[in-house]
Design a protein around this motif. Structure first.
Motif, PDB file in Angstrom:
ATOM      1  N   GLY A  24      52.351  51.195  98.194  1.00 63.15           N
ATOM      2  CA  GLY A  24      51.763  51.189  96.978  1.00 63.15           C
ATOM      3  C   GLY A  24      52.918  51.754  95.981  1.00 63.15           C
ATOM      4  O   GLY A  24      53.625  50.893  94.886  1.00 63.15           O
ATOM      5  N   THR A  25      53.185  52.732  96.304  1.00 63.16           N
ATOM      6  CA  THR A  25      54.343  53.587  95.517  1.00 63.16           C
ATOM      7  C   THR A  25      55.790  52.762  95.659  1.00 63.16           C
ATOM      8  O   THR A  25      56.492  52.456  94.695  1.00 63.16           O
ATOM      9  CB  THR A  25      54.611  54.855  95.991  1.00 63.16           C
ATOM     10  N   MET A  26      56.213  52.248  96.846  1.00 61.21           N
ATOM     11  CA  MET A  26      57.614  51.513  96.951  1.00 61.21           C
ATOM     12  C   MET A  26      57.377  50.071  96.526  1.00 61.21           C
ATOM     13  O   MET A  26      58.002  49.820  95.510  1.00 61.21           O
ATOM     14  CB  MET A  26      57.672  51.288  98.302  1.00 61.21           C
ATOM     15  N   VAL A  27      56.139  49.670  96.119  1.00 62.96           N
ATOM     16  CA  VAL A  27      55.834  48.335  95.331  1.00 62.96           C
ATOM     17  C   VAL A  27      55.909  48.434  93.904  1.00 62.96           C
ATOM     18  O   VAL A  27      56.622  47.724  93.181  1.00 62.96           O
ATOM     19  CB  VAL A  27      54.456  47.565  95.806  1.00 62.96           C
ATOM     20  N   MET A  28      55.368  49.599  93.574  1.00 60.69           N
ATOM     21  CA  MET A  28      55.485  49.746  92.079  1.00 60.69           C
ATOM     22  C   MET A  28      57.015  50.247  91.623  1.00 60.69           C
ATOM     23  O   MET A  28      57.284  49.880  90.638  1.00 60.69           O
ATOM     24  CB  MET A  28      54.623  51.034  91.729  1.00 60.69           C
ATOM     25  N   ALA A  29      57.484  50.986  92.249  1.00 63.14           N
ATOM     26  CA  ALA A  29      59.041  51.334  92.116  1.00 63.14           C
ATOM     27  C   ALA A  29      59.715  49.960  92.266  1.00 63.14           C
ATOM     28  O   ALA A  29      60.676  49.711  91.223  1.00 63.14           O
ATOM     29  CB  ALA A  29      59.624  52.328  92.827  1.00 63.14           C
ATOM     30  N   VAL A  46      50.129  55.958 112.718  1.00 69.24           N
ATOM     31  CA  VAL A  46      50.282  56.723 111.372  1.00 69.24           C
ATOM     32  C   VAL A  46      49.110  56.818 110.635  1.00 69.24           C
ATOM     33  O   VAL A  46      48.122  55.824 110.988  1.00 69.24           O
ATOM     34  CB  VAL A  46      51.321  56.059 110.397  1.00 69.24           C
ATOM     35  N   ASN A  47      48.690  57.629 109.686  1.00 72.66           N
ATOM     36  CA  ASN A  47      47.609  57.607 108.783  1.00 72.66           C
ATOM     37  C   ASN A  47      47.642  56.546 107.973  1.00 72.66           C
ATOM     38  O   ASN A  47      48.551  56.364 107.156  1.00 72.66           O
ATOM     39  CB  ASN A  47      47.663  59.027 108.114  1.00 72.66           C
ATOM     40  N   THR A  48      46.606  55.836 107.916  1.00 75.38           N
ATOM     41  CA  THR A  48      46.619  54.527 106.980  1.00 75.38           C
ATOM     42  C   THR A  48      46.617  54.810 105.550  1.00 75.38           C
ATOM     43  O   THR A  48      47.192  54.207 104.720  1.00 75.38           O
ATOM     44  CB  THR A  48      45.183  53.626 107.406  1.00 75.38           C
ATOM     45  N   GLY A  49      45.978  56.119 105.182  1.00 74.00           N
ATOM     46  CA  GLY A  49      46.016  56.216 103.910  1.00 74.00           C
ATOM     47  C   GLY A  49      47.216  56.506 103.306  1.00 74.00           C
ATOM     48  O   GLY A  49      47.664  56.048 102.223  1.00 74.00           O
ATOM     49  N   ILE A  50      47.989  57.420 103.864  1.00 71.24           N
ATOM     50  CA  ILE A  50      49.545  57.723 103.758  1.00 71.24           C
ATOM     51  C   ILE A  50      50.298  56.510 103.350  1.00 71.24           C
ATOM     52  O   ILE A  50      51.058  56.298 102.587  1.00 71.24           O
ATOM     53  CB  ILE A  50      49.705  58.794 104.669  1.00 71.24           C
TER      54      ILE A  50
END
Length: 156
Positions: free
Chosen positions: A137-142, A127-131
């Motif tokens: 990061g989005t999952m951690v913030m949520a 997978v693309n590392t950036g994605i």
């Protein structure tokens, strides 16, 4: 023994930790902020490719100036000299909610990264590392936001 800062006047700007008053805090914060903004503007003028260098410098320096001034102010202000500041913010209920949410989120991150590492290793999925990092990061913030709200609701 009395606390010398307890009877000192409070203001919305505050006074400097290093012993100066409000004027010293504002002056030092402005000078450091101007230096940071000028450095960022100079760096962008040097490495940027579009437009004229002085325009790139001016835009970046002006745009970053407010944050560049507030950072040294936040580091140099004496909290006890601010109006409405609480004496020990680490003892607040919000601090306990934050600690509870952070602790739970850390456990979730460890589990998620462990399971993800195992899955990616065994399946040889690329997978693309950036994605992947954006999603993580989005999952951690949520996760943190949900846990914070749950801790807040539990204490209400």
């Amino acid at each position: 023994m009395s606390d010398p800062t307890a009877s000192a006047p409070q203001s919305t700007i505050g006074r400097a930790r290093f012993g100066g008053g409000t004027a010293a805090l504002v002056l030092v914060s402005l000078l450091i902020g101007l230096a940071i903004s000028s450095g960022l503007g100079g760096l962008y003028a040097w490495i940027g490719e579009t437009g004229e260098a002085w325009m790139r410098f001016a835009i970046v320096a002006v745009v970053t100036l407010p944050v560049s001034v507030m950072l040294p102010w936040a580091l140099l202000v004496d909290r006890s000299s601010l109006k409405g500041s609480i004496e020990r913010p680490e003892d607040s209920i919000e601090s306990r909610w934050y600690a509870k949410a952070a602790e739970g989120t850390m456990h979730d991150v460890l589990i998620t990264v462990g399971i993800g590492a195992a899955l990616f290793s065994f399946t040889q999925l690329q997978v693309n590392t950036g994605i992947l990092l954006i999603v993580l990061g989005t999952m951690v913030m949520a996760d943190f936001g949900v846990r914070y709200q749950l801790a807040k609701r539990a204490d209400a």
